[in-house]
Design a protein around this motif. Structure first.
Motif, mmCIF file in Angstrom:
data_model
loop_
_atom_site.group_PDB
_atom_site.id
_atom_site.type_symbol
_atom_site.label_atom_id
_atom_site.label_comp_id
_atom_site.label_asym_id
_atom_site.label_seq_id
_atom_site.Cartn_x
_atom_site.Cartn_y
_atom_site.Cartn_z
ATOM 1 N N PRO A 25 -3.443 102.339 -46.686
ATOM 2 C CA PRO A 25 -2.524 102.801 -45.633
ATOM 3 C C PRO A 25 -1.617 101.678 -45.103
ATOM 4 O O PRO A 25 -0.478 101.927 -44.731
ATOM 5 N N LEU A 26 -2.110 100.441 -45.100
ATOM 6 C CA LEU A 26 -1.290 99.329 -44.616
ATOM 7 C C LEU A 26 -0.388 98.731 -45.699
ATOM 8 O O LEU A 26 0.348 97.769 -45.439
ATOM 9 N N PHE A 27 -0.448 99.262 -46.923
ATOM 10 C CA PHE A 27 0.287 98.642 -48.036
ATOM 11 C C PHE A 27 1.761 98.348 -47.718
ATOM 12 O O PHE A 27 2.256 97.270 -48.052
ATOM 13 N N PRO A 28 2.495 99.254 -47.057
ATOM 14 C CA PRO A 28 3.915 98.957 -46.793
ATOM 15 C C PRO A 28 4.123 97.747 -45.869
ATOM 16 O O PRO A 28 5.225 97.237 -45.775
ATOM 17 N N PHE A 29 3.051 97.326 -45.180
ATOM 18 C CA PHE A 29 3.189 96.220 -44.229
ATOM 19 C C PHE A 29 2.436 94.985 -44.703
ATOM 20 O O PHE A 29 2.174 94.070 -43.933
ATOM 21 N N MET A 30 2.076 94.967 -45.982
ATOM 22 C CA MET A 30 1.294 93.865 -46.529
ATOM 23 C C MET A 30 2.068 93.084 -47.566
ATOM 24 O O MET A 30 2.880 93.649 -48.296
ATOM 25 N N GLN A 31 1.734 91.795 -47.618
ATOM 26 C CA GLN A 31 2.075 91.014 -48.802
ATOM 27 C C GLN A 31 0.770 90.812 -49.562
ATOM 28 O O GLN A 31 -0.230 90.349 -48.997
ATOM 29 N N VAL A 32 0.767 91.200 -50.839
ATOM 30 C CA VAL A 32 -0.450 91.189 -51.632
ATOM 31 C C VAL A 32 -0.325 90.196 -52.779
ATOM 32 O O VAL A 32 0.703 90.166 -53.459
#
Lengths: 96, 96, 96, 96, 96, 96, 96, 96, 96, 96
Positions: free
Chosen positions: F72-79
C-alpha cells in the motif's frame, strides 16, 4: 576571521510574485549594509547560476551564523560554509 | 575577468621526498609572481584540507588555462573552475 | 570557538609496518597532549570504521588548521571541518 | 551508549506559519527535557545551516529511535545516525 | 542489540597470493566462530559482488567495533554500519 | 531464493491524515500476512529513519516484484533490491 | 529468470601484458561457452567505454553469482546486478 | 543501431487518478506498437522499481529521440540513454 | 550522426616519461587525422582541466567506439558519450 | 571566448499549459536571435532528454550570464557552465 560561503537560491515557482520582489529588495539592502560594515567582504555571482560565492570577515562562527540565518532569502537557499585562513604563499595583506 | 578556482592537492606517498620539496618550492615562487602581477588576485587555504580557493583576474579562458596548467603541482591537483561576474548587490569597486 | 571534524584514515597497504607503527605512536601522543590542553575537546570512534568525530575548541580557523595539518597521520587522512555554534535549544554550559 | 546524529531540517514553505511555530515550540521543550535527563548529551548548530550535530547517550538502538521519531520536527527532518564508541586515544572520562 | 553491516572487500592485485590465501582462511575461521557464538547472526553474499550483508547481535557499539576491526580482511574492507531495532510490524520473535 | 530490500518511506505532508492512516493500517496487515506465509522472512527498522531492511524468500524475481509493487505504501517508497545467496562462510541452515 | 548485469573493466596499467592477454583470451572463451548454453543471453558493448550490458537467464541468484565470480576478469571488474521480470507491456515471447 | 534506455517513472501523487489512468493506457498502446514494428526490441521491468530497461533498434539518434519524447509518460520520466554496439565476444546474430 | 564526448585524461605518475611522450605524440597525430576526415568535428579544452569536449560525426555507434577505443590515450581516459540530434530551435545548417 | 553550457529543463506539471506554451515560444525566438548574432554558436539536443548542450561565443563572463539569465525558461532550468579554450590538437579555424 574569514569564511567562504556559497549560496544557491531556489525560489518556489508558486511563491506570489510581489512577495518574492519584497524579499529580494530586503535581501539587497541587508547585503549592502553588511558589505559597508566590512563583514561581507566580497560577493561574486556565478555565471549562469542563481548563486554567489562570498567572503565574510567575522568575529566567530556565531556571528557568521547570525548573519546568514538573517538573510531574507535564507529559507530559499542552500548554504555551504568553508572556514578559511591565510595561505602560506599569500602576499596580499588583507587575505587573512 | 574573474574566475574562482578550487585546487585540491594530492601528492602520492611514494613520490621521493626531495622531488616533492623541489616541486613545492617552485609552486610557491610561481604563485607569488602571479600574485604580484595582479593575475592571481586572492588565495586562501581551507581549514583542515590541502586545498585552496583562489580568485584569478585574467584576460580570457586561454590565459587562465595557461596559468593553471603551468602550476608545478598541476599533475597532482584536482582543479575546479567557476567563471564569476559582478554581483548586482556588490558595492566594492574591485569585485569585478 | 568550536569545530566539528571528521577524520577518515587510509594507510596504504605498502607502507612499511614499522613506519606505520611509529606514525601511530606519535599520533596518539599528539592527540592526547591536545586533549589535555583543552583544545581537542572530544574524540569518538565510529563503529566499524577507521575514523573519528572530534570537537575542537580553538581561537580561530588558523589555529584549527595548524593543529590538523600537524597530525602525524594527516597525509593519510581525509578531513572534513564544520564550524559549530551554540544551538538555541542547548542547556549545557560548555556546548559553546 | 553514544550515538552521533545529524539532523537537517526542511520546513515546506507552504506549511501554515502558526503550525510551524507551534511545532518549533514543542521541539524546543522536547529537546531540553531530554538534555536535562542526560540522554541528549550535546547539541550544536552548524554555521549557516538549519541543522545540528547531536550526541545521544541511550540504552540501545530502540531507545534512540523512540527519541528521534518522537521529535515534533521528525517529519521534516533528514536524520543520519552513527554509532560511536570510546576512542583508544581519548582521555576524557565521559567520552564513552 | 542488532546491527546491519555491509562489507565490501577489495584485495589489492599486488598482494602476494599466499598472503591473501592465509588472510582468507583466518577470515573464515573468525567468522564461523562468531556465528557459532550467536554474535554474527546472519551473513549473505550479494550476487555478483565481493561483498556481504550481515546482522550482528552484540551488547553495544564497542563490542561491534571490536569484532569488525578484528576481521583479518578489515584493512581491505569498506564497512557500513546501520543500527537496527524491532520493526513495529514484525511478527518473528527473534527479529529484535 | 533470498532478496535484500531497503524501503525508504516519504509520505507527502499534504496527504490528508485519514488517508495516510488508512494506508498505514493496510500496509501493516499486508506485511504481517506475508511474514506469516514465510515470504517476508525478516524486517528491521533503521534507527532514526522511516525505513526498513527486509529479507524476502520468494520463488523468483516476478514474485518479489508482485509483492513489493502491491505494498500500500509503494507509491511513497524508494525501494532498493539486492539479490542474495548463501555465503561460503555461513553456518546457519536457513541463511539460504 | 533474467538478470541485467553491467560490467566495468579496469585493468591496472602495471599488470604484465602477457598476463592480461591470457586473461582476456580465457574471458572470451568463458563468455562464448555460456552464450552457447543459453545462460548468457545477450551481451552488448557500451560505446566509448570498456564495459558491457548483459542479460543472464539463470535458475537463481546462486547460479548467477557462480557465473559472474568465475569470470577471468572478475578481479578487475565492477559488477552491478539488477533482477528483471516480464514487463506488463512486453509482447515478445522470450523477454521473460 | 542499438540503444540501451533506462526509464524511471515518477507520477506526482496529486495528478488526478483518471488522468493518470488515461496516460498509462496510451503508454501501453504506444509501446506495443513500437515493439511490433521492431524498433522497441526488448523491455524488462526492474524488480521492485517503477522502471524499465529497454533496447531500441533505430536508424539514428533523431529517431530514438522522436520515439522517447513521444512517450505519453515522458513528462514524468527520467530517461538515461546509452549507445550500444556489437560486443567482440557476442555470438548471437541479432545482438547488433 | 553527432555525438558529444567528454574525455578526462589521467596519466599515472609512475608511467615512464618517454613512454608518456610517445603516447601523446601518437594521440595528437591520430586526432588531427580524424579531424581532417571530418569525423572529429570539434574539440575544445576545458579551462583548468586535463580534459576535452568533442563532437564526432560518425555513421553509427560502432564507428564511434572504434575511433574512441583506438585513441592512444584510451587506457588512461574516462570517456562519457552522449548521443546528439538537431535541436528544434537550431538555425545553423551543420548542427545536425 | 567560448563557453560550453548544459541546460536541463524541468517544467512543473502544475504550470498552466498556456503559460508554458507562451514561455516556450519566447524561448525559441530568444535563442534564434542569439544564434543569428553569432553569440549562441551551437545548440544540440541530447537524445532522450529535455536538455541541450550549447556553445556560446561571448566577450566575457558577464555577457554570458546576461544571456543565460535572460532565457525565458531560466527559472525552470539547471544550467552548467564550462569555460573552453582552443585545444592544442585542434585544426579547425573557428574552434576558438
Amino acid at each position: 576571521m574569514l569564511f567562504h560561503v556559497r549560496m544557491d537560491v531556489k525560489i518556489p515557482h508558486d511563491l506570489p510574485r510581489e512577495q518574492a520582489a519584497e524579499i529580494l529588495a530586503r535581501e539587497k539592502a541587508y547585503s549592502q549594509e553588511l558589505q559597508r560594515s566590512g563583514k561581507w567582504r566580497h560577493i561574486w555571482r556565478l555565471a549562469g547560476e542563481y548563486a554567489n560565492f562570498s567572503i565574510f570577515d567575522v568575529q566567530d562562527n556565531a556571528e557568521l551564523h547570525a548573519i546568514l540565518s538573517g538573510l531574507p532569502l535564507f529559507p530559499f537557499m542552500q548554504v555551504t560554509v568553508t572556514p578559511l585562513l591565510r595561505h602560506p604563499s599569500a602576499i596580499r595583506e588583507d587575505d587573512s
